[in-house]
Design a protein around this motif. Structure first.
Motif, PDB file in Angstrom:
ATOM      1  N   THR A 258       6.066   0.137  -0.983  1.00 35.79           N
ATOM      2  CA  THR A 258       6.569   1.491  -0.182  1.00 35.79           C
ATOM      3  C   THR A 258       6.596   2.765  -1.196  1.00 35.79           C
ATOM      4  O   THR A 258       7.081   3.794  -0.781  1.00 35.79           O
ATOM      5  CB  THR A 258       8.013   1.173   0.148  1.00 35.79           C
ATOM      6  OG1 THR A 258       8.840   1.044  -1.096  1.00 35.79           O
ATOM      7  CG2 THR A 258       7.954   0.122   1.042  1.00 35.79           C
ATOM      8  N   ASP A 259       6.034   2.762  -2.281  1.00 37.56           N
ATOM      9  CA  ASP A 259       5.941   3.879  -3.368  1.00 37.56           C
ATOM     10  C   ASP A 259       4.335   4.102  -3.252  1.00 37.56           C
ATOM     11  O   ASP A 259       3.613   3.267  -3.426  1.00 37.56           O
ATOM     12  CB  ASP A 259       6.323   3.212  -4.617  1.00 37.56           C
ATOM     13  CG  ASP A 259       6.346   4.243  -5.576  1.00 37.56           C
ATOM     14  OD1 ASP A 259       7.533   4.574  -5.862  1.00 37.56           O
ATOM     15  OD2 ASP A 259       5.280   4.572  -6.246  1.00 37.56           O
ATOM     16  N   SER A 260       4.259   5.444  -3.623  1.00 36.96           N
ATOM     17  CA  SER A 260       2.860   5.924  -3.507  1.00 36.96           C
ATOM     18  C   SER A 260       1.832   5.345  -4.856  1.00 36.96           C
ATOM     19  O   SER A 260       0.641   5.154  -4.668  1.00 36.96           O
ATOM     20  CB  SER A 260       2.506   7.296  -3.502  1.00 36.96           C
ATOM     21  OG  SER A 260       3.466   7.873  -4.669  1.00 36.96           O
ATOM     22  N   ASP A 267       1.569   3.782   1.937  1.00 41.41           N
ATOM     23  CA  ASP A 267       3.201   3.657   1.630  1.00 41.41           C
ATOM     24  C   ASP A 267       4.054   4.270   2.791  1.00 41.41           C
ATOM     25  O   ASP A 267       5.261   3.769   2.980  1.00 41.41           O
ATOM     26  CB  ASP A 267       3.336   3.973   0.003  1.00 41.41           C
ATOM     27  CG  ASP A 267       2.723   5.528   0.053  1.00 41.41           C
ATOM     28  OD1 ASP A 267       1.208   5.350  -0.043  1.00 41.41           O
ATOM     29  OD2 ASP A 267       3.129   6.604  -0.206  1.00 41.41           O
ATOM     30  N   GLY A 268       3.626   5.256   3.294  1.00 40.36           N
ATOM     31  CA  GLY A 268       4.456   5.996   4.281  1.00 40.36           C
ATOM     32  C   GLY A 268       4.663   5.162   5.491  1.00 40.36           C
ATOM     33  O   GLY A 268       5.943   4.823   5.779  1.00 40.36           O
ATOM     34  N   GLU A 269       3.646   4.507   5.988  1.00 45.77           N
ATOM     35  CA  GLU A 269       3.773   3.431   7.179  1.00 45.77           C
ATOM     36  C   GLU A 269       4.669   2.462   6.710  1.00 45.77           C
ATOM     37  O   GLU A 269       5.708   1.878   7.389  1.00 45.77           O
ATOM     38  CB  GLU A 269       2.325   2.888   7.420  1.00 45.77           C
ATOM     39  CG  GLU A 269       1.458   3.692   7.892  1.00 45.77           C
ATOM     40  CD  GLU A 269       1.778   4.466   8.902  1.00 45.77           C
ATOM     41  OE1 GLU A 269       2.483   3.926   9.798  1.00 45.77           O
ATOM     42  OE2 GLU A 269       1.034   5.434   9.437  1.00 45.77           O
ATOM     43  N   LEU A 270       4.565   1.894   5.368  1.00 46.54           N
ATOM     44  CA  LEU A 270       5.264   0.713   4.963  1.00 46.54           C
ATOM     45  C   LEU A 270       6.698   1.052   4.809  1.00 46.54           C
ATOM     46  O   LEU A 270       7.782   0.116   4.938  1.00 46.54           O
ATOM     47  CB  LEU A 270       4.785   0.057   3.627  1.00 46.54           C
ATOM     48  CG  LEU A 270       3.254  -0.293   3.942  1.00 46.54           C
ATOM     49  CD1 LEU A 270       2.406  -0.681   2.764  1.00 46.54           C
ATOM     50  CD2 LEU A 270       3.416  -1.796   4.729  1.00 46.54           C
ATOM     51  N   LYS A 271       6.860   2.252   4.348  1.00 45.35           N
ATOM     52  CA  LYS A 271       8.413   2.785   4.017  1.00 45.35           C
ATOM     53  C   LYS A 271       9.233   2.707   5.254  1.00 45.35           C
ATOM     54  O   LYS A 271      10.285   2.222   5.400  1.00 45.35           O
ATOM     55  CB  LYS A 271       8.431   3.819   3.478  1.00 45.35           C
ATOM     56  CG  LYS A 271       9.807   4.324   2.731  1.00 45.35           C
ATOM     57  CD  LYS A 271       9.791   5.469   2.007  1.00 45.35           C
ATOM     58  CE  LYS A 271       9.012   5.744   0.859  1.00 45.35           C
ATOM     59  NZ  LYS A 271       8.682   6.986   0.262  1.00 45.35           N
ATOM     60  N   THR A 276      13.066   0.133   8.983  1.00 50.68           N
ATOM     61  CA  THR A 276      13.292  -0.538  10.487  1.00 50.68           C
ATOM     62  C   THR A 276      13.540  -2.085  10.384  1.00 50.68           C
ATOM     63  O   THR A 276      13.631  -2.763  11.463  1.00 50.68           O
ATOM     64  CB  THR A 276      12.439  -0.112  11.367  1.00 50.68           C
ATOM     65  OG1 THR A 276      11.174  -0.245  11.057  1.00 50.68           O
ATOM     66  CG2 THR A 276      12.434   1.460  11.639  1.00 50.68           C
ATOM     67  N   GLY A 277      13.394  -2.807   9.007  1.00 47.92           N
ATOM     68  CA  GLY A 277      13.675  -4.189   9.044  1.00 47.92           C
ATOM     69  C   GLY A 277      12.671  -4.973   9.138  1.00 47.92           C
ATOM     70  O   GLY A 277      12.392  -6.191   9.493  1.00 47.92           O
ATOM     71  N   ARG A 278      11.358  -4.173   9.398  1.00 51.11           N
ATOM     72  CA  ARG A 278      10.194  -4.953   9.833  1.00 51.11           C
ATOM     73  C   ARG A 278       9.279  -5.329   8.652  1.00 51.11           C
ATOM     74  O   ARG A 278       7.962  -5.662   9.125  1.00 51.11           O
ATOM     75  CB  ARG A 278       9.314  -4.318  11.064  1.00 51.11           C
ATOM     76  CG  ARG A 278      10.055  -4.366  12.276  1.00 51.11           C
ATOM     77  CD  ARG A 278       9.568  -4.050  13.700  1.00 51.11           C
ATOM     78  NE  ARG A 278       8.810  -2.504  13.456  1.00 51.11           N
ATOM     79  CZ  ARG A 278       7.624  -2.518  13.595  1.00 51.11           C
ATOM     80  NH1 ARG A 278       6.643  -3.419  13.834  1.00 51.11           N
ATOM     81  NH2 ARG A 278       6.973  -1.424  13.379  1.00 51.11           N
ATOM     82  N   LEU A 279       9.408  -5.109   7.638  1.00 49.44           N
ATOM     83  CA  LEU A 279       8.576  -5.341   6.456  1.00 49.44           C
ATOM     84  C   LEU A 279       9.399  -6.470   5.591  1.00 49.44           C
ATOM     85  O   LEU A 279      10.519  -6.064   5.016  1.00 49.44           O
ATOM     86  CB  LEU A 279       8.230  -4.310   5.604  1.00 49.44           C
ATOM     87  CG  LEU A 279       7.260  -4.527   4.310  1.00 49.44           C
ATOM     88  CD1 LEU A 279       6.257  -5.088   4.427  1.00 49.44           C
ATOM     89  CD2 LEU A 279       7.342  -3.096   3.329  1.00 49.44           C
TER      90      LEU A 279
END
Ligand code: ADP
Ligand code: GLC
Length: 547
Positions: A258-260, A267-271, A276-279
């Motif tokens: 989640t970090d660049s 990372d933006g998508e993953l953050k 939202t608790g989906r990763l």
């Protein structure tokens, strides 16, 4: 096809020991097997790489009528075969000779020289999977993996619609995912729940947008809510966007991406997903039956102990295991057993790795080149980038009596022998989503020198950290040649200062962070990296997305 079957389908490009290019193969081979033993109905869907898969590991029972997909203007037929792998693992094979009957999985040199048509090859895997569902019945969950499984969510949605199945019954994960469904669930207008696992964000399956017309997908998936990413097709991104839950293979990597610095542009998508608790980050396990120093048939000397290999405190037996395997390996590869000036056998460093930048082996080779009279021997097995393979071979040429390298090909038997013979296993990765090699190496009693990242951080307990419990190696902060040399030198000093721990001195020394070699070996060998805990987490996750 009119009802859901109580099944979980794993979809991916590899499955060990049928076909393996790296750790994805290990996971696709071992997690389904573990879930199956726990009573969950699992099937594994892979391409039928006829040239690669050993016939004796497959028991093909049925062949179904061919399916068809248009890639642009060109129609392609493909076949579906079902049966069992390795005796009892239900398998679905997608047969398409033009795409899958090759010498390698992704391309030559460990996939570094990728086949130019990989986009179409793995789009074919997705179309084959959806077609197999039509024929064999719908699973409740599809668990697809990595960029090569990244088109599966779109093809499923395109074929069965966006609305997800919901079993809508109370109970536990175990109750619902094993046995039969207590009532039938119609599949009309519904699709299975989709879980997607990222094994390595460094490989995203990126292609030109023009080719979107040619992979049998509706053009609506060419959007930034699906596969479009800065003007390219990005298979991994679409997989992330179109699945119900996304996992990756260790808790630390789930944070890092989640970090660049580690996100490779996603990372933006993953953050967003994480927020939202989906990763979720779920640590991989290894197949403890396959990787077992007591029974491994590919090594020359088995551990001679009564129990399953855990809980042994007998360093003498480990010492014998290492020495006997080292002698046997050295005689096979014609490497002399070297001693230091005090007559002590030099510690053996093992490398079993893809040779790409991320693995830090290039820097490890530089560390040895820079080191005047390094006090180690080394056996290196790997394939990948030409310049790293070349450097490994050159090191072996310059230090003929100390280093052996075998590059350019995959060699399962040699890999086992290296794990069994090595004292130190080196894995100075710059990032490592999970890493299985270090877990295997620990199971075979190696002390680890690894980058402090991802799954390495989660599995190697660091001798330089005074609070670390049962340290099994050393974690390197800066995996440049100096950082690696520092770590190897620290390990050498421990090794050279005497192997056995004296019980009374042990405690005092441990407090000072000054550990004994025998203790570290025993700690390492006693780390348990089975699937028990993580398989339970996966079961709960499957349950979460179907209820
Ligand atoms: P990655 O999947 O990133 O390559 P992992 O540590 O997760 O790294 O898994 C690597 C797996 O591939 C291990 O099982 C390792 O033993 C195996 N492996 C890597 N290179 C080779 C090779 N050249 N020959 C045999 N096995 C290899
Ligand atoms: C990938 C990663 C590796 C991980 C493996 C299995 O290849 O590079 O770290 O262990 O997948 O999940």
């Amino acid at each position: 096809m009119s009802e859901f079957n109580n099944e979980i389908w794993f979809v991916g490009a590899e499955m060990s020991p049928l076909v393996k290019a790296g750790g994805l193969g290990d996971v696709m081979g071992s997690l389904p097997k573990f879930l199956l033993r726990a009573g969950i109905n699992v099937r594994v869907v892979i391409p039928y790489y006829k040239n690669i898969i050993p016939k004796n590991l497959l028991d093909i029972r049925e062949t179904y009528p061919a399916g068809r997909v248009n890639f642009g203007e060109i129609p392609f037929e493909f076949g579906i075969k079902t049966g069992f792998a390795m005796g009892d693992i239900p398998i679905v094979l997608i047969e398409q000779n033009h795409f899958f009957n090759r010498e390698e999985v992704y391309g030559t040199h460990g996939g570094v020289c990728a086949y130019k048509d990989n986009l179409w090859r793995y789009a074919m895997l997705a179309h084959g999977t959806a077609y197999a569902m039509k024929i064999l019945g719908m699973p409740l969950v599809v668990h697809t993996h990595d960029w090569s499984g990244g088109f599966v969510p779109a093809v499923i949605r395109q074929t069965f619609g966006d609305k997800k199945v919901s079993v809508n019954v109370s109970g536990s994960a175990e109750g619902i995912l094993s046995g039969k469904l207590s009532r039938s669930v119609s599949a009309k207008g519904l699709r299975p729940a989709i879980a997607f696992t990222i094994h390595n964000l460094g490989y995203q399956g990126v292609y030109g947008l023009d080719d979107f017309y040619d992979i049998g997908l509706d053009f609506k998936y060419n959007s930034s809510d699906a596969y479009e990413h800065f003007g390219t097709i990005n298979s991994l991104k679409g997989g992330i966007k179109l699945s119900d839950i996304v996992t990756t293979v260790s808790p630390t990597y789930a944070q890092e991406i989640t970090d660049s610095r580690f996100g490779f542009g996603l990372d933006g998508e993953l953050k967003n997903l994480r927020n939202t608790g989906r990763l979720r980050g779920i640590l991989n396990g290894i197949d403890l039956d396959y990787w077992n120093p007591k029974t491994d048939k590919l090594i020359n000397y088995n551990l001679n102990i009564k129990n399953d290999g855990y809980g042994i405190k007998d360093y003498a037996e480990w010492k014998k295991f290492k020495l006997n395997n080292k002698k046997a390996l050295f005689s096979e590869i014609s490497l002399p057993l070297k001693k230091d000036k005090d007559g002590k056998i030099l510690p053996l460093i093992g490398v079993v790795s893809r040779l790409t930048e991320e693995k830090g082996i290039n820097e490890f080779l530089d560390a040895l080149f820079n080191w005047n009279d390094f006090p180690f021997q080394a056996v290196i097995l790997g394939s990948g980038k030409d310049y790293i393979e070349g450097k490994a071979n050159y090191l072996a040429e310059v230090f003929k009596d100390k280093v052996f390298a075998q590059t350019g090909k995959y060699d399962e038997a040699l890999s086992h022998k290296i794990y069994a013979a090595s004292d130190i296993f080196v894995m100075p990765s710059k990032f490592e989503p999970c890493g299985l090699s270090q877990m295997i190496a620990m199971r075979y009693g190696c002390v680890i020198a690894a980058g402090d990242t991802g799954g390495l951080h989660d599995t190697v307990s660091d001798i330089t950290n005074p609070d670390a419990k049962n340290p099994s190696g050393i974690l390197i902060q800066y995996t440049d040649p100096n950082g690696i040399a520092w770590a190897l030198n620290s390990l050498y000093n421990i090794y050279a200062s005497g192997e056995e721990s004296s019980k009374s001195a042990g405690k005092e020394k441990e407090k000072n962070g000054n550990r004994k070699w025998s203790d570290i070996v025993i700690n390492s060998a006693n780390k348990h990296f089975g699937w028990e805990d993580s398989a339970k987490v996966y079961e709960d996750l499957y349950y979460d997305i179907i209820k």
